[in-house]
Design a protein around this motif. Structure first.
Motif, PDB file in Angstrom:
ATOM      1  N   ASP A 386       0.965  -1.211   0.077  1.00  0.00           N
ATOM      2  CA  ASP A 386      -0.104  -0.036   0.096  1.00  0.00           C
ATOM      3  C   ASP A 386       0.822   1.155  -0.036  1.00  0.00           C
ATOM      4  OD1 ASP A 386      -2.280   1.156  -0.437  1.00  0.00           O
ATOM      5  OD2 ASP A 386      -3.101   0.613   1.663  1.00  0.00           O
ATOM      6  N   THR A 409       8.079  -5.066  -8.849  1.00  0.00           N
ATOM      7  CA  THR A 409       7.282  -5.072  -7.690  1.00  0.00           C
ATOM      8  C   THR A 409       8.195  -5.937  -6.801  1.00  0.00           C
ATOM      9  OG1 THR A 409       5.736  -6.451  -8.263  1.00  0.00           O
ATOM     10  CG2 THR A 409       5.169  -4.003  -8.339  1.00  0.00           C
ATOM     11  N   MET A 411       9.440  -6.670  -3.008  1.00  0.00           N
ATOM     12  CA  MET A 411       9.566  -6.102  -1.751  1.00  0.00           C
ATOM     13  C   MET A 411      10.997  -5.994  -1.255  1.00  0.00           C
ATOM     14  SD  MET A 411       6.532  -8.350  -0.231  1.00  0.00           S
ATOM     15  CE  MET A 411       6.945  -7.963   1.530  1.00  0.00           C
ATOM     16  N   ASP A 436       5.262  -3.091   6.532  1.00  0.00           N
ATOM     17  CA  ASP A 436       6.229  -3.934   7.627  1.00  0.00           C
ATOM     18  C   ASP A 436       6.821  -4.976   7.105  1.00  0.00           C
ATOM     19  OD1 ASP A 436       3.413  -4.586   7.333  1.00  0.00           O
ATOM     20  OD2 ASP A 436       3.204  -5.402   9.419  1.00  0.00           O
ATOM     21  N   GLY A 437       6.082  -5.627   6.057  1.00  0.00           N
ATOM     22  CA  GLY A 437       6.421  -6.999   5.437  1.00  0.00           C
ATOM     23  C   GLY A 437       7.909  -6.495   4.771  1.00  0.00           C
ATOM     24  N   ALA A 438       8.009  -5.528   4.022  1.00  0.00           N
ATOM     25  CA  ALA A 438       9.112  -5.248   3.174  1.00  0.00           C
ATOM     26  C   ALA A 438       9.949  -4.765   3.961  1.00  0.00           C
ATOM     27  CB  ALA A 438       8.373  -4.059   2.033  1.00  0.00           C
ATOM     28  N   ASN A 463       0.756  -2.817   9.496  1.00  0.00           N
ATOM     29  CA  ASN A 463      -0.425  -3.319   9.591  1.00  0.00           C
ATOM     30  C   ASN A 463      -0.524  -4.639   9.956  1.00  0.00           C
ATOM     31  OD1 ASN A 463       0.524  -4.367   7.161  1.00  0.00           O
ATOM     32  ND2 ASN A 463      -0.959  -3.716   5.867  1.00  0.00           N
ATOM     33  N   GLY A 465       1.326  -7.323   8.750  1.00  0.00           N
ATOM     34  CA  GLY A 465       1.092  -8.373   7.841  1.00  0.00           C
ATOM     35  C   GLY A 465       1.166  -7.886   6.499  1.00  0.00           C
ATOM     36  N   TYR A 466       0.976  -8.707   5.586  1.00  0.00           N
ATOM     37  CA  TYR A 466       0.908  -8.444   4.302  1.00  0.00           C
ATOM     38  C   TYR A 466      -0.392  -8.061   3.609  1.00  0.00           C
ATOM     39  CZ  TYR A 466       5.184 -11.326   4.300  1.00  0.00           C
ATOM     40  OH  TYR A 466       6.487 -11.921   4.772  1.00  0.00           O
ATOM     41  N   GLY A 467      -0.572  -6.896   4.066  1.00  0.00           N
ATOM     42  CA  GLY A 467      -2.058  -6.052   3.849  1.00  0.00           C
ATOM     43  C   GLY A 467      -2.484  -6.314   2.428  1.00  0.00           C
ATOM     44  N   THR A 468      -1.557  -5.905   1.455  1.00  0.00           N
ATOM     45  CA  THR A 468      -2.094  -6.126  -0.033  1.00  0.00           C
ATOM     46  C   THR A 468      -2.482  -7.547  -0.119  1.00  0.00           C
ATOM     47  OG1 THR A 468      -0.474  -4.621  -0.621  1.00  0.00           O
ATOM     48  CG2 THR A 468      -1.325  -5.824  -2.352  1.00  0.00           C
ATOM     49  N   GLU A 469      -1.867  -8.565   0.104  1.00  0.00           N
ATOM     50  CA  GLU A 469      -2.133  -9.874  -0.070  1.00  0.00           C
ATOM     51  C   GLU A 469      -3.484 -10.116   0.627  1.00  0.00           C
ATOM     52  OE1 GLU A 469      -0.383 -12.067  -1.817  1.00  0.00           O
ATOM     53  OE2 GLU A 469       1.139 -10.598  -2.442  1.00  0.00           O
TER      54      GLU A 469
HETATM   55  C1  LIG Z   1      10.357 -10.194  -2.656  1.00  0.00           C
HETATM   56  C2  LIG Z   1       8.621 -10.062  -2.584  1.00  0.00           C
HETATM   57  N1  LIG Z   1       8.137 -11.354  -2.088  1.00  0.00           N
HETATM   58  C3  LIG Z   1       6.891 -11.678  -1.989  1.00  0.00           C
HETATM   59  C4  LIG Z   1       6.062 -10.660  -2.944  1.00  0.00           C
HETATM   60  C5  LIG Z   1       4.429 -10.690  -2.927  1.00  0.00           C
HETATM   61  N2  LIG Z   1       3.857  -9.748  -2.410  1.00  0.00           N
HETATM   62  C6  LIG Z   1       3.454  -8.515  -2.993  1.00  0.00           C
HETATM   63  S1  LIG Z   1       2.749  -7.276  -2.002  1.00  0.00           S
HETATM   64  C7  LIG Z   1       3.051  -8.347  -0.475  1.00  0.00           C
HETATM   65  C8  LIG Z   1       2.464  -7.836   0.840  1.00  0.00           C
HETATM   66  C9  LIG Z   1       3.532  -6.703   1.267  1.00  0.00           C
HETATM   67  O1  LIG Z   1       3.390  -6.330   2.489  1.00  0.00           O
HETATM   68  P1  LIG Z   1       3.919  -5.125   3.170  1.00  0.00           P
HETATM   69  O2  LIG Z   1       5.221  -4.845   2.939  1.00  0.00           O
HETATM   70  O3  LIG Z   1       3.739  -5.450   4.634  1.00  0.00           O
HETATM   71  O4  LIG Z   1       2.867  -4.070   2.572  1.00  0.00           O
HETATM   72  P2  LIG Z   1       1.342  -3.920   3.022  1.00  0.00           P
HETATM   73  O5  LIG Z   1       0.529  -4.731   1.680  1.00  0.00           O
HETATM   74  O6  LIG Z   1       0.895  -4.404   4.115  1.00  0.00           O
HETATM   75  O7  LIG Z   1       0.798  -2.511   2.697  1.00  0.00           O
HETATM   76  C10 LIG Z   1       3.507  -9.520  -0.683  1.00  0.00           C
HETATM   77  C11 LIG Z   1       4.075 -10.417   0.117  1.00  0.00           C
HETATM   78  C12 LIG Z   1       6.767  -9.501  -3.514  1.00  0.00           C
HETATM   79  N3  LIG Z   1       6.093  -8.524  -4.221  1.00  0.00           N
HETATM   80  N4  LIG Z   1       7.947  -9.432  -3.492  1.00  0.00           N
END
Ligand SMILES: Cc1ncc(C[n+]2csc(CCOP(=O)(O)OP(=O)(O)O)c2C)c(N)n1
Ligand SMILES: [Mg+2]
Length: 547
Positions: A386, A409, A411, A436-438, A463, A465-469
Motif C-alpha cells: 500500500d 515489484t 519487496m 512492515d513486510g517489506a 498493519n 502483515g501482508y496487507g495487499t495480499e
Molecule cells: C520479494 C517479494 N516477495 C513477495 C511478494 C508478494 N507480495 C506483494 S505485496 C505483498 C505484501 C506486502 O506487505 P507489506 O510490505 O507489509 O505491505 P502492505 O501490503 O501490508 O501494505 C507481498 C508478500 C513481492 N512482491 N515481493
C-alpha cells in the motif's frame, strides 16, 4: 601499462560513477583494494541485496550505478535486484569477483562454486543486456568498453566477472573508439512524423502519458518543451511518476486505469489521441489491465516500438521521434485551468482542519498528511504494497523525486534504495514509505544509513502483515510478527523513533522528524490490518464491478 582492474575503475569514473555498493569476499578483495586506493568510494551494506537496490537507485539518479560483490554467495544474492534493474530499465553494472583462471584449472572444487565455474555467468546472461568474463588481457579493455556502452545504450544492467588473478594483469590498449551509433532511417522517421503530427493536430482532446523512458533517455527537458509548446495536458504512469515536476499546470495526475484517480482515467480514456511516450505497457502501469486504451487512438513511442494507430514503424529511434515532435509544427492549444499539484496539496481532504484529537490514524489520513510534508529536497521512495498504491496520489514537486519498483515489484527495495539515492545526491532527503513486510526484508540497511551519515525519514506502514495480499486472498500466512520498529534506534545507537497510533501523533512525529536531520527518523505507524489507501480501494471496487 594499465591493469585490467585500474582500467575498469577509470572507465567507471569517466561515466560519472563515484560510489560502488557491495560486500567484500576473498574473490573480490584485490579489486576492493584497488577501489579503496582510487577516487571511488566503496559503500558496504548489511546485505548484498541491499547493495543491489542501492546501486539501482543510484543508477536511476546518476545514469550509472555499480554493485560489486564476491562470487556466487554475493553474486547470486543480487540476481533479484539485477532482474529488477533489467525489468525497469536501470543501468546497473554488476561486478563480481571470481576464482582465478589458473586456480580453476588445478582445483575443480573451490569454495562458493555451484555447478560449473560458469554457472553465475550463465545466470546473469538471463538478467542483463551484456555480460563478460575478463579472462583475456588481449581483449579485456575492449570488453569493458563494450559492456559499459551496452548499459548506457539500453539503460539496462550488465555483468562483469573479474577472476581474481586478472585484476592486476596489464591489458592491451585499444584504439577503436566505441561510439553509441544508431541512426533512424530518415524516410521512415519522416513518414512517422507526418502521420503523428496530423493525428495530434486533428485531435479534439489530445493527451500525453509520459513514462519512465523519458527519464532514462534524458528527455525531460524535451518533454517540457513539448508541453510548453502545445499546452497538451499530461499524465504519467506510476513507474514514470515525477518524470517532470508535478506542479506543472498541465499535469493531470497518475494514469493507471482503475487504480488511479477517476478524473485522470476519464480524461485519458476519452481522449481521441493518447500520446504514450516512453511507456511500459505493464500490468501495474495499466492498473492491473483495468486501463481501457483504444489502439487506434494511440501514438505509442518508446525505445522498443513506434506505432501510430495500427501502423508500426521499424527503425525509428525513440530520441529522434521525440525530438522530431518537439520541432514539429504542432498546434498550440488553450491551456485549461485545472487543479494543479499545489491546489491539490492545499485541498488534501481531511487534513485541512488538522489532526483530529484521539482519532485513530488511517492510511488515507497518512497520505493526505504526507502531501504537505514534501519539501523541495524530498525524494519519495516507495516500497511495494500500500506504500506504492497510496503514493501514486502524492504530488511530487520536481522531476525524478519518486523512486519505486513499480513494475517488477520486489519487496524490500525502499530502505536500501533510499541509501543509494541519498549517496547519489546528498542534497536529497529520502522519505521512505514501506510496509512492515517489506521492512522486515531489508530494513536493517538503516545500519548502513547510520554508518554513512544519511538521514532518511522512514514511515513504516505497520498493519501486522501482508496487507495487499489480504485483499486478494486472506489466510494466516499473511500475518507478521509486530515488531517495535520505533525502538530500532536503540539497536543502532543512532536515529530517532516514534510510535504512532493517532492522527495527532503522526503530525507531531512528522514535524519532529523534519527537524531531526542528524540521522534517520523512523515512524512506526500502527494501522488496522484491513485498512487500505484510497487507491487500493478504488482498484478493488472497480475490479469487483468487472467480475
Ligand atoms: C520479494 C517479494 N516477495 C513477495 C511478494 C508478494 N507480495 C506483494 S505485496 C505483498 C505484501 C506486502 O506487505 P507489506 O510490505 O507489509 O505491505 P502492505 O501490503 O501490508 O501494505 C507481498 C508478500 C513481492 N512482491 N515481493
Ligand atoms: Mg503490511
Amino acid at each position: 601499462m594499465k591493469t585490467i582492474g585500474s582500467y575498469l575503475i577509470e572507465r567507471l569514473q569517466a561515466f560519472g560513477v563515484q560510489h560502488l555498493f557491495g560486500i567484500p569476499g576473498d574473490y573480490v578483495l584485490g579489486f576492493y583494494d584497488l577501489v579503496t586506493h582510487s577516487k571511488l568510494e566503496m559503500i558496504t551494506t548489511s546485505d548484498e541485496q541491499g547493495a543491489g537496490f542501492a546501486a539501482d537507485a543510484y543508477a536511476r539518479l546518476r545514469g550509472l550505478g555499480v554493485v560489486c560483490v564476491t562470487y556466487c554467495v554475493g553474486g547470486l544474492k543480487v540476481a533479484n535486484t539485477t532482474a529488477e534493474a533489467y525489468a525497469e530499465k536501470s543501468p546497473v553494472v554488476v561486478i563480481s569477483g571470481a576464482p582465478g583462471m589458473r586456480e580453476r584449472e588445478i582445483n575443480p572444487l573451490l569454495h562458493h562454486k555451484v555447478k560449473e565455474y560458469e554457472t553465475q555467468k550463465k545466470v546473469f546472461e538471463q538478467l542483463t543486456v551484456a555480460s563478460t568474463v575478463l579472462n583475456d588481457p588481449q581483449t579485456a579493455f575492449q570488453e569493458i568498453d563494450r559492456i559499459l556502452h551496452a548499459a548506457l545504450r539500453f539503460k539496462r544492467p550488465v555483468y562483469i566477472e573479474l577472476p581474481r588473478d586478472m585484476v592486476n594483469v596489464c591489458g592491451i590498449a585499444h584504439h577503436a573508439p566505441m561510439v553509441i551509433h544508431e541512426e533512424s532511417d530518415p524516410g521512415t522517421l519522416n513518414a512517422a512524423m507526418v502521420e503523428a503530427v496530423d493525428k495530434i493536430n486533428k485531435a479534439r482532446q489530445p493527451v500525453i502519458v509520459a513514462d519512465v523512458e523519458i527519464h532514462r533517455f534524458g528527455l525531460q527537458e524535451a518533454l517540457l518543451q513539448l508541453l510548453e509548446k502545445t499546452n497538451v495536458p499530461f499524465a504519467t504512469t506510476i513507474l514514470g511518476k515525477s518524470v517532470v515536476g508535478e506542479q506543472h499546470p498541465g499535469y493531470l495526475g497518475v494514469y493507471e486505469g482503475a487504480m488511479g484517480r477517476e478524473e485522470v482515467r476519464e480524461y485519458v480514456e476519452s481522449s481521441d489521441c493518447v500520446l504514450l511516450l516512453g511507456a511500459f505497457m505493464t500490468d501495474i502501469n495499466l492498473g492491473i489491465y483495468t486501463a481501457q486504451l483504444d489502439t487506434s487512438r494511440c501514438i505509442n513511442a518508446s525505445s522498443e516500438k513506434l506505432s501510430i494507430g495500427y501502423h508500426c514503424f521499424e527503425g525509428v529511434r525513440f530520441k529522434d521521434f521525440f525530438r522530431g515532435l518537439v520541432a514539429a509544427n504542432l498546434k498550440t492549444r488553450k491551456l485549461k485551468k485545472r487543479r494543479s499539484g499545489s491546489d491539490h496539496k492545499a485541498g488534501s481532504d481531511n487534513c485541512q482542519s488538522g489532526p483530529r484529537v484521539g482519532e485513530r490514524i488511517t492510511v488515507k489520513y497518512l497520505f493526505n498528511r504526507l502531501n504537505s510534508f514534501l519539501e523541495d529536497d524530498t525524494i519519495v521512495v516507495a516500497d511495494v504494497g500500500d506504500a506504492l498504491f497510496g503514493a501514486a496520489d502524492l504530488f511530487i514537486r520536481h522531476r525524478t523525486e519518486f523512486l519505486s519498483p513499480a513494475y517488477y515489484t520486489s519487496m524490500g527495495f525502499a530502505v536500501p534504495a533510499a541509501i543509494g539515492a541519498e549517496i547519489a545526491d546528498r542534497r536529497l532527503r529520502p522519505l521512505v514509505l514501506v510496509g512492515d513486510g517489506a521492512f522486515q526484508m531489508t530494513g536493517m540497511e538503516l545500519s548502513t544509513a547510520v554508518r554513512y551519515n544519511l538521514r532518511p525519514v522512514v514511515v513504516v506502514l505497520n498493519n501486522s502483515g501482508y496487507g495487499t495480499e489480504r485483499h486478494i486472498q486472506d489466510g494466516p500466512y499473511n500475518d507478521l510478527l509486530r515488531w517495535n520498529y520505533h525502538r530500532l534506534p536503540d539497536i543502532f545507537g543512532a536515529g530517532r523513533g516514534w510510535l504512532v497510533e493517532t492522527e495527532e501523533q503522526f503530525d507531531a512525529a512528522l514535524t519532529e522528524a523534519a527537524d531531526h536531520t542528524r540521522s534517520f527518523s523512523l515512524i512506526d505507524v500502527r494501522l488496522e490490518p484491513m485498512d487500505r489507501s484510497p487507491a487500493l480501494e478504488r482498484l478493488a471496487n472497480r475490479l469487483a464491478k468487472r467480475l
